[in-house]
Each structure stands twice: as structure tokens, then as C-alpha cells.
Design an enzyme around this catalytic site. Structure first.
Site, PDB file in Angstrom:
ATOM      1  N   LYS A 119      21.473  -5.813   4.271  1.00 35.95           N
ATOM      2  CA  LYS A 119      20.046  -5.782   4.391  1.00 35.95           C
ATOM      3  C   LYS A 119      19.548  -7.119   5.144  1.00 35.95           C
ATOM      4  CE  LYS A 119      15.486  -4.789   1.949  1.00 35.95           C
ATOM      5  NZ  LYS A 119      15.103  -4.336   0.668  1.00 35.95           N
ATOM      6  N   GLU A 158       7.707  -2.852  -0.577  1.00 37.77           N
ATOM      7  CA  GLU A 158       8.211  -2.940  -1.951  1.00 37.77           C
ATOM      8  C   GLU A 158       7.301  -3.293  -3.160  1.00 37.77           C
ATOM      9  OE1 GLU A 158      11.770  -5.334  -1.521  1.00 37.77           O
ATOM     10  OE2 GLU A 158      12.697  -3.757  -0.371  1.00 37.77           O
ATOM     11  N   ASP A 181      14.832   2.771  -3.424  1.00 37.18           N
ATOM     12  CA  ASP A 181      14.774   1.117  -3.072  1.00 37.18           C
ATOM     13  C   ASP A 181      16.072   0.895  -2.762  1.00 37.18           C
ATOM     14  OD1 ASP A 181      14.763  -1.666  -3.635  1.00 37.18           O
ATOM     15  OD2 ASP A 181      14.351  -1.520  -5.676  1.00 37.18           O
ATOM     16  N   ASP A 213       7.964 -10.664  -6.456  1.00 38.94           N
ATOM     17  CA  ASP A 213       9.296  -9.942  -6.403  1.00 38.94           C
ATOM     18  C   ASP A 213      10.327 -10.932  -5.678  1.00 38.94           C
ATOM     19  OD1 ASP A 213      11.556  -8.271  -5.721  1.00 38.94           O
ATOM     20  OD2 ASP A 213      10.391  -6.887  -4.690  1.00 38.94           O
TER      21      ASP A 213
HETATM   22 MG    MG Z   1      14.170  -5.379  -4.712  1.00 41.63          MG
END
Ligand code: MG
Ligand code: ADP
Length: 626
Positions: A86, A195, A26, A217
Site C-alpha cells: 500500500k 478510513e 479495508d 488511527d
Molecule cells: Mg487500517
């Protein structure tokens, strides 16, 4: 006698297949994790200190330093560190709107902005590769030690592949950049997995969920909401939504702004990192306490939960808005949702839980650690993809997050693959020429939900040449789009009567050139070599020092055991080694260490003899026997 294994005709004898090694990673905006799935189920792999989360932070100290690159906690302590990289993956400078604690440089050739570091300009892809390298090393050492014991094949540190997760919202460029980072880190990507899908895998296996599930999330940098249907081990993503620029970082920034307003202190560039960590700590405290005291630059103040909620409620409201949209996309009502899964560190906030629970009108699922869910799911998927029998009935259906299409007359976008179409997928549509005798057709591939070309993201342009001259509208040009399991697109065009063809694997606008990737891979190998060389030098130096010290002390005690010429030779060899220690040459140091070692062997033997003799001196044979 050896036993023969006999198999029925037509059946091949069963052989036990060697266990394959796979990891789930992840790669988060704020934190990254690595997990592995063994026979006992998936587990997150911790570092030597037992920490599962690796802060996604990198600091470059410069090539001449013993540790030129720091990753994670040590990087955080360093003043100049790169965080939230990211957010830059596969993006152009104009996409980046928030304040950064580091400086970006727009490359002349266009493309992803580069980051100024002590070690020169770095691409966000290279920075991500550094994080991946650390996770991979963690994974390799774990697989070598733990799993190596369980199975017949020793894990020699080779990993067969990884599953790497990306936000469902990631577009082509962002996915490609993520894959490139893995390549630079020397890892084979079996699959990019979104994800929320990974989270569903983790929960689905543990709880055997059935029904319509929302995966909510909220991490540090991204918000993803997905609506999935879980049925008999089949996960299907029905709709996805969210925001690539919404997460706990924004909660931190809201607190930072509050501090600024209350204290009337305008933070200097070098204070931003400090203020941001003060804000984050306060936020975490407010997840457990009713108020928190903040101190910044001589000012102090109390932030109550009530005040804090006023700051963040608009942000939470944005997440609910995205939930509403996802429900609308899937034409589903709130009461058709059977479960809501909470993922991401920010879902630890009671306010977030309260609001989401009220919105969906049902208790939330948050038994699994919200930080770990995604990595655990990725590990399970990786284990299946390398062919280990973990749960082979499991089928995964993913969707493309944004519509893909082509420019048509009037700068309009004709969608060829609509968003939320299950992938892999291929779709085709026919077009025709617009002018008499037209022999060339330009194709412009776009991604996005809007109707006008200028409102969508341009992915690629290419041409179909050699169309036989015909009257306008007579040629039939078939344009086909193909999206693979990673969500990566290739486009082909063919004129049907003549069979002329042209195709393109979509190279995202903010991706890296193949040449750049190659050179980054090379640089990464060079660095690894440099690290290895440095370690060897250090080890040889330590060895040499140990030998020098041992011989020094032996000479101080027993020099009389040697004759003059022997003593001279030994002393010469000793000072030669001391001299080479300054050279920084690992080979030379090793050579001299070995020479000295050899030369001192006779001396060591004589000392041994003399010690035994002296131990016997003055004792009767009886005493020695005993
Ligand atoms: Mg995450
Ligand atoms: P990402 O997926 O973006 O890497 P994570 O899922 O690791 O992010 O979540 C990180 C975010 O969670 C950070 O903004 C962090 O401050 C926040 N967070 C972690 N613990 C808590 C907590 N107890 N209360 C509120 N927010 C938290």
C-alpha cells in the site's frame, strides 16, 4: 382464485425489492479485512479457520506451480514475499524512502516502480488486486452461504459492489491506483471512503455519538487523524491530518535498530524479514509485559518497557503533533473534543493509549475491535449505497484531503479547492492572458499545501488552444475544478467570449495507463482460467484414479464373470485411461474415464447379481424372507 393487489391511483404497487449484495473492504498496509452488513448489523467475514485479518502480503511462486500466487498467512511463510505494498500505491520511486525486503525496478516510461517477483515484474496495483481477490472470494462464499438463506434471491456469487477504504491522506494518484486494483480484481467500487470516516460510521451507528470526535488511527503503515462532527446521523469531516509513512512498522524498525546497535550484528538482506518479525513480536509482548527477551543471530538481550518507550516516544510524539495541527486547522481547542476513537492495531499499545488520553484529557473509545472498525463502517456504507435499507437517513460528507490548484505566473500555486473542503465539490476561478495576442494557455494542475510549484505534486498539464487574439488581460478564462465523491478530480477551462473549451480528467502522475489496466485485467482473467483448468484437471485425475482402482480390485475378485473378449476390452480401456493420465489433458482423461465407466457397467451388474446369488446360497426361503 388469485388475489389481485390493488393500488390507489397515482401509487405504484409496492414490490419487495431484491436484496443486493455489497461488501466493505479495508485494504490495509499490514492487514486487510472484508465485512458485510446484514439485517442484524455489520460483521467481519472470517476465513475457514476463523481468521478475520488477512495479512496484506503476496508471494508469487511462478506460473508453473499449482498455486502460482499466495496471499496472506501462506505468503508470509514464503521467503520472498511482498508486504506493505500500500505504501507504493500511486507513488514514484523517489517517494519511497524506507528499506524494502524486495527489489523495485523503475520503469523506463516513469510511473510507479515495479516489483521483481518469480512471475516477472508486478505493479503495486496488481499485487493489491491479488489481496482484493482473496477478500472478495471470502465475501462471495459468505454471502452465498449465510445471506442466501435469509433472502429470496440466491446469491450466485455476484457482488453488486464494494466500498473500499483509503487513508484520508491519500492523494489523487493513490486513490486512482486503489480503484484500479479493484477493477483488476473484477470488483465494482461503489465508493472510496476514507478510513476515519468509515470508523465514525461504525461507532456512530452503534453509539449514536454526537459532538466533535477525533478518529486516531495508527495502523502498521499509516497514521490518520481526523476531526469529525457527528450530529443527528450526519458525519462531517472538519479536518484531516496524519502521515502516510508512520505506523507500527516504524515501531518495529526502531526495535530492529536497537537490536542492531546492542548486538553489533549487521543483518544480511535475507535476515531482514526474520529480524522484522522478531521485532514485531517483541512489540506485541511489550503491550502486555514489562520486558521481553530478544534472540537474533546468536545474540540475546532484554528490552524493558522503559527502554522501548524511549525508542517509540518520538514516534508517538509525531502523532500528537499531527493531532495539534488538525485542531489548529479546525480552529478548535482540546476541551471542545467530546470523544476520541481509537482505530488500528497499534492503538493496542498502552503507551500510545496513555499518551493520546493525556493529550486529549479524556477517556478513549475503544470498545470496538480497533482492527475491525474500518471494515465494519465500510460494510454499512456499502449496504446503503447498493440501496438496501439499513439506515437510509445516514448522510456522509467527506472532504478532499489536500488543496488543489493551478500554476500561475512566477511558479506560484493558486489554490482553487482548499484542503478539507467537503466533497463532491466544484469550484471555478477566472484567469486571463498575459501576452498580447496570446492564443494558447497552458494549465498545470497541482496538489499540496505549499506556495511554490516545485513543492507541490504535479497532477496534470493540459492546454487551452484557440483563444481569439486579444490584448493581454482581455480574455476571460474560467478554470473549473470538480472533485467527485471518490475524491477524483476533473478540470475544465473555457474562454468566455469565444466559448473555446478544453478539459482533462486528471490522470495522476504515478497512475497506470488505461492500456496497462486493460492488459492487467486480461492477465488476471487468464490466470483465473488457468486456475480453473488446473482444478478441473486435478479433479478428473482423481476421478480416473478412483475408477481405475475400483475396476482393478473388481477384476482381482471376479474376473471369471467376463468372457475373454469382454475381459480384453475392459483391460484395454483400463490401460488406455492409465496412459492418458500422463497427458495432463483434462478432456481426454474425462472421455476415457467415461468410456471405461460405461464399458464396466455390464461387469458391475453381473457382480451385483452374483453377490446376491451368493448371499442366498445355502439359505432357506424362510431365512431370506426375514
Ligand atoms: Mg487500517
Ligand atoms: P493497517 O491499517 O496499516 O493495515 P492495522 O490496523 O492492521 O494496520 O495494524 C497493524 C499494526 O498493529 C502492526 O504494526 C501490528 O504490529 C500492530 N499491532 C497489532 N497488535 C498489536 C499489539 N497488541 N500491540 C502493539 N501493536 C500491535
Amino acid at each position: 382464485m388469485a388475489l389481485l393487489s390493488i393500488s390507489e391511483p397515482g401509487q405504484s404497487p409496492k414490490r419487495s425489492q431484491a436484496k443486493k449484495y455489497a461488501l466493505g473492504i479495508d485494504l490495509g498496509t499490514t492487514n486487510s479485512l472484508v465485512a458485510s452488513a446484514s439485517a442484524d448489523g455489520p460483521c467481519v467475514i472470517t476465513d475457514q479457520d476463523g481468521a478475520a485479518l488477512l495479512p496484506s502480503v503476496v508471494a508469487y511462486l511462478g506460473k508453473d506451480k499449482p498455486e502460482p500466487v499466495l496471499v496472506g498467512e501462506p505468503a508470509l511463510k514464503h521467503a520472498e514475499h511482498i508486504s506493505s505494498v500500500k505504501r507504493l500505491m500511486g507513488r514514484g520511486a523517489s517517494d519511497i524512502k524506507h528499506k524494502l525486503s524486495y527489489t523495485l525496478v523503475e520503469p523506463e516510461t516513469g510511473g510507479m516502480p515495479l516489483i521483481e517477483t518469480q512471475a516477472g515484474l508486478k505493479s503495486p496495483v496488481e499485487v493489491s488486486a491479488e489481496i482484493l481477490k482473496v477478500l472478495a472470494a471470502r465475501g462471495k462464499s459468505y454471502l452465498g452461504k449465510e445471506l442466501g438463506k435469509e433472502v429470496d434471491k440466491e446469491c450466485d456469487g455476484e457482488i453488486d459492489g464494494i466500498v473500499l477504504t483509503v487513508p484520508a491522506y491519500f492523494d489523487e494518484a493513490q486513490r486512482q491506483a486503489t480503484k484500479d486494483a479493484a477493477r483488476i480484481a473484477g470488483l465494482k467500487v461503489l465508493r472510496l471512503l476514507s478510513e476515519p470516516t468509515a470508523a465514525a460510521v461504525a461507532y456512530g451507528l452503534d453509539k449514536k455519538l454526537e459532538g466533535n470526535v477525533i478518529i486516531f488511527d495508527l495502523g502498521g503503515g499509516t497514521f490518520d487523524v481526523s476531526l469529525m462532527r457527528l450530529e443527528k446521523g450526519v458525519f462531517e469531516v472538519l479536518a484531516t491530518g496524519g502521515d502516510t509513512a508512520l505506523g507500527g512498522d516504524d515501531f518495529d524498525r526502531a526495535i530492529m535498530r536497537w537490536v542492531q546497535e546492542e548486538s553489533k550484528v549487521e543483518p544480511k538482506q535475507e535476515q531482514i524479514a526474520e529480524l522484522s518479525s522478531i521485532a514485531r513480536e517483541a512489540k506485541h509482548t511489550l503491550s502486555n509485559k514489562d520486558a521481553v527477551e530478544l534472540n537474533f543471530s546468536g545474540w540475546s538481550g532484554i528490552l524493558s518497557r522503559e527502554n522501548y518507550y524511549q525508542l517509540v516516544d518520538p514516534l508517538i510524539e509525531l502523532t500528537l503533533k499531527a493531532c495539534r495541527r488538525v485542531l489548529r486547522d479546525a480552529a478548535m481547542k482540546v476541551d471542545e473534543i467530546t470523544d476520541v476513537v481509537m482505530v488500528g492495531g497499534s492503538t493496542r499499545s498502552p503507551r500510545v493509549q496513555e499518551k493520546v488520553e493525556r493529550f486529549f484529557q479524556r477517556p478513549l473509545l475503544n470498545e470496538l475491535d480497533p482492527d475491525q472498525v474500518v471494515a465494519l463502517g465500510a460494510a454499512i456504507q456499502a449496504d446503503i449505497l447498493v440501496g438496501n435499507k439499513y439506515d437510509s437517513d445516514l448522510l456522509l460528507l467527506d472532504v478532499n484531503p489536500l488543496s488543489l490548484g493551478i500554476e500561475t505566473m512566477g511558479s506560484l500555486v493558486e489554490k482553487i479547492i482548499p484542503r478539507n473542503t467537503t466533497i463532491p465539490v466544484s469550484r471555478a476561478q477566472e484567469f486571463t492572458t498575459f501576452k498580447d495576442g496570446q492564443t494558447v494557455m497552458s494549465l498545470h494542475v497541482l496538489q499540496g499545501e505549499r506556495e511554490l510549484v516545485e513543492d507541490c505534486r504535479s497532477l496534470a498539464k493540459f492546454e487551452l488552444r484557440g483563444i481569439p487574439p486579444m490584448v493581454a488581460g482581455a480574455a476571460v478564462i474560467r478554470v473549473s475544478f470538480q472533485v467527485d465523491a471518490d475524491g477524483l478530480l476533473s478540470v475544465a477551462a473555457e474562454e468566455k467570449s469565444s466559448g473555446v473549451k478544453s478539459s482533462i480528467v486528471v490522470k495522476p502522475s504515478f497512475g497506470l495507463e488505461e492500456k496497462e489496466i486493460e492488459s492487467m485485467i486480461k492477465a488476471s482473467h487468464r490466470e483465473a482460467e488457468h486456475d480453473r483448468d488446473l482444478r478441473r484437471l486435478k479433479e478428473n485425475e482423481v476421478d480416473a484414479l478412483r475408477i481405475i482402482e475400483a475396476i482393478d480390485s473388481a477384476l482381482a475378485q471376479d474376473a471369471e464373470l467376463l468372457d475373454t473378449s469382454e475381459l480384453k476390452a475392459l483391460q484395454q480401456s483400463l490401460s488406455a485411461l492409465q496412459e492418458t493420465l500422463k497427458s495432463g489433458d483434462a478432456d481426454l482423461i474425462q472421455q476415457h474415464s467415461e468410456a471405461l465407466n460405461e464399458l464396466s457397467a455390464t461387469f458391475a451388474a453381473r457382480r451385483m447379481d452374483s453377490q446376491i446369488k451368493s448371499a442366498f446360497t445355502g439359505k432357506t426361503l424362510d431365512e431370506v424372507d426375514r
